[in-house]
Design an enzyme around this catalytic site. Structure first.
Site, PDB file in Angstrom:
ATOM      1  N   SER A  68       4.805  79.599  36.987  1.00 10.37           N
ATOM      2  CA  SER A  68       5.080  79.076  38.331  1.00 10.37           C
ATOM      3  C   SER A  68       5.374  80.137  39.382  1.00 10.37           C
ATOM      4  O   SER A  68       5.520  79.812  40.558  1.00 10.37           O
ATOM      5  CB  SER A  68       6.242  78.077  38.278  1.00 10.37           C
ATOM      6  OG  SER A  68       5.802  76.841  37.771  1.00 10.37           O
ATOM      7  N   LYS A  71       3.297  80.150  42.481  1.00  6.73           N
ATOM      8  CA  LYS A  71       3.594  79.360  43.684  1.00  6.73           C
ATOM      9  C   LYS A  71       3.997  80.241  44.859  1.00  6.73           C
ATOM     10  O   LYS A  71       3.989  79.789  46.005  1.00  6.73           O
ATOM     11  CB  LYS A  71       4.690  78.332  43.377  1.00  6.73           C
ATOM     12  CG  LYS A  71       4.257  77.237  42.405  1.00  6.73           C
ATOM     13  CD  LYS A  71       5.369  76.220  42.180  1.00  6.73           C
ATOM     14  CE  LYS A  71       4.921  75.054  41.324  1.00  6.73           C
ATOM     15  NZ  LYS A  71       4.826  75.352  39.900  1.00  6.73           N
ATOM     16  N   SER A 132      10.269  73.882  42.093  1.00  6.74           N
ATOM     17  CA  SER A 132       8.989  74.215  41.459  1.00  6.74           C
ATOM     18  C   SER A 132       8.162  72.971  41.169  1.00  6.74           C
ATOM     19  O   SER A 132       7.442  72.899  40.151  1.00  6.74           O
ATOM     20  CB  SER A 132       9.212  75.012  40.159  1.00  6.74           C
ATOM     21  OG  SER A 132       8.044  75.693  39.782  1.00  6.74           O
ATOM     22  N   LYS A 262      11.451  83.346  42.635  1.00  3.84           N
ATOM     23  CA  LYS A 262      10.738  82.299  41.898  1.00  3.84           C
ATOM     24  C   LYS A 262      10.732  82.553  40.391  1.00  3.84           C
ATOM     25  O   LYS A 262      10.466  83.664  39.948  1.00  3.84           O
ATOM     26  CB  LYS A 262       9.298  82.219  42.412  1.00  3.84           C
ATOM     27  CG  LYS A 262       8.552  80.990  41.922  1.00  3.84           C
ATOM     28  CD  LYS A 262       9.075  79.731  42.599  1.00  3.84           C
ATOM     29  CE  LYS A 262       8.563  78.465  41.943  1.00  3.84           C
ATOM     30  NZ  LYS A 262       9.193  78.227  40.620  1.00  3.84           N
TER      31      LYS A 262
END
Length: 457
Positions: A68, A71, A132, A262
């Site tokens: 993720s 992202k 997320s 993140k």
């Protein structure tokens, strides 16, 4: 004599055997001279955010799963689209069949979306950046590019534009394509493919995200937020940031300075995290890919423990300092000769101050070197009049003379700042140039006469 030689051979063989055995018993990272921190991750890097100075790296150029953390690229393109007016924060989106189905997969990080409700882009952005949320991410991709396939093309193009290497995006979320229920963008990967980036490429993306759109830190630092998924309060989703290093969360502390960025986790990628923190005026960005503990076991704590290790090292050993101020004059290079100018020389100095990342005790480990722009000079090293004030004539390069150095994020070895002219130098008129020519003519004659006379004696 033969007995002595035989004894020597036996001793040599025994020593060789002991050496081989001892080498085999060394830990895996015994030869990793660069791994001064013994970070337990397949790939890792730490940089200072304003300069891109690399403070630590381990296997930083191998493309690995990032899950993720992908992202961040979706976020970057969204922020760029908003800046250019292509998308508005209060713009509304109605879920497609694809987004609706993914949003109700409870095995994935998600906020459940209704087909009969419109969602603002700002709310979908919060769901993506904080929680997320995967379906919300696809919704943003569809809003910007019409489809996830078109958006993934944008992701790969943007990565190239930002100077990333060792990467491949196959979807906008970082999920394994097998999680997308057969609806993955088939143009870019197969049914079991995932996004990959190297630690350095991930750090470059984070570097641009933080520096180009610093306002995003206001969102990435939010520990908890409510997402209104439906029309009634019982449909609200309480989102907790997956970045548990934020000060108020389980792995955080009030003075660690962490405010982003993140996390990412899949079976393929392992436990990953791109973190950033600011302390005492210095911002650091770190990346760990497939982080584990000392026993080689992955987990939520592992990625944060290894990140903390790098952050503490960076903040304890480095600081950003102004090594050379604005208008700094380089010793023995304070002027440049000007050909055919009213003045024969022009002063030169640095256009801006040069701020460097300095390791503790290495304040004097830099040497100022003037590198002139040869295109601005003739073969004899002269500028040609007229010369304008603040005209760039070269750079002051700070050559590092200390110990181990990792260079900079984009490969440069040294930091530099432009050197410019201090004032205008107009071209001299024909009379002045003529008189100078006459002066040079007689000076050369006189020089010849004196040389001859000296030769007599």
């Amino acid at each position: 004599m033969k007995a002595k030689n035989k004894l020597k051979k036996c001793l040599a063989s025994a020593l060789a055997f002991i050496l081989i055995v001892s080498l085999l018993q060394l830990p895996k990272n015994a030869f990793a001279a660069d791994d001064i921190l013994d970070v337990h991750a397949d790939g890792a890097i730490a940089i200072e955010a304003s300069t891109g100075k690399v403070l630590y790296e381990k296997n930083a150029d191998t493309a690995l799963g990032v899950a993720s953390m992908s992202k961040m690229m979706t976020e970057y393109i969204l922020l760029e689209s908003v800046k250019k007016g292509k998308v508005k924060w209060d713009q509304e989106y109605t879920p497609s069949d694809y987004v609706y189905k993914i949003s109700h997969n409870t095995k994935l990080s998600n906020v459940p979306l209704r087909k009969d409700k419109k969602y603002k882009i700002i709310d979908l952005y919060h769901a993506m950046a904080i929680y997320s949320a995967n379906a919300a991410t696809i919704a943003i991709a569809e809003t910007i590019a019409g489809s996830e396939t078109n958006f993934v093309k944008m992701m790969n193009e943007e990565a190239k534009k930002l100077g990333l290497k060792d990467y491949k995006f196959v979807n906008c979320t970082g999920l394994n394509n097998s999680d997308l229920q057969g609806m993955y963008p088939k143009k870019f990967g197969g049914p079991d493919d995932e996004n990959i980036m190297s630690a350095r490429a991930t750090a470059k993306l984070a570097y641009h995200l933080v520096n180009d759109y610093p306002e995003m830190l206001k969102t990435s630092s939010i520990p908890k937020m409510v997402f209104h998924a439906g029309f009634t309060p019982d449909e609200d989703v309480k989102m907790e940031n997956w970045n548990w290093m934020l000060p108020s969360l389980v792995y955080g502390s009030k003075d660690n300075g962490v405010d982003g960025l993140k996390t990412g986790t899949t079976d393929f990628a392992g436990y990953c995290f791109t973190g950033t923190a600011q302390r005492n005026g210095m911002r650091v960005i770190t990346v760990v890919l497939n982080a584990t503990n000392a026993k080689g076991q992955g987990g939520y704590s592992a990625r944060f423990d290894e990140t903390k290790k790098m952050m503490d090292y960076a903040f304890s050993n480095f600081s950003v300092k102004e090594v050379y101020p604005k208008n700094y004059e380089i010793s023995k290079h304070k002027t440049l000769p000007v050909l055919k100018g009213k003045e024969k020389n022009v002063k030169i100095s640095t256009k801006e101050p040069l701020r460097l990342v300095v390791k503790n005790g290495e304040d004097k480990a830099f040497k100022p070197v003037l590198v002139l722009d040869k295109k601005k000079l003739d073969k004899d090293g002269n500028l040609l009049a007229p010369v304008k004030k603040n005209e760039a004539v070269g750079k002051l390069v700070a050559e590092y003379k200390g110990s181990k150095d990792y260079g900079y994020l984009y490969g440069q070895k040294s930091a530099s700042v432009y050197v410019v002219t201090a004032n205008n130098v107009d071209k001299a008129n024909w009379f002045v140039l003529m008189m100078r020519g006459v002066g040079h003519f007689f000076a050369n004659i006189w020089g010849g006469i004196t040389s001859t006379v000296k030769g007599w004696f």
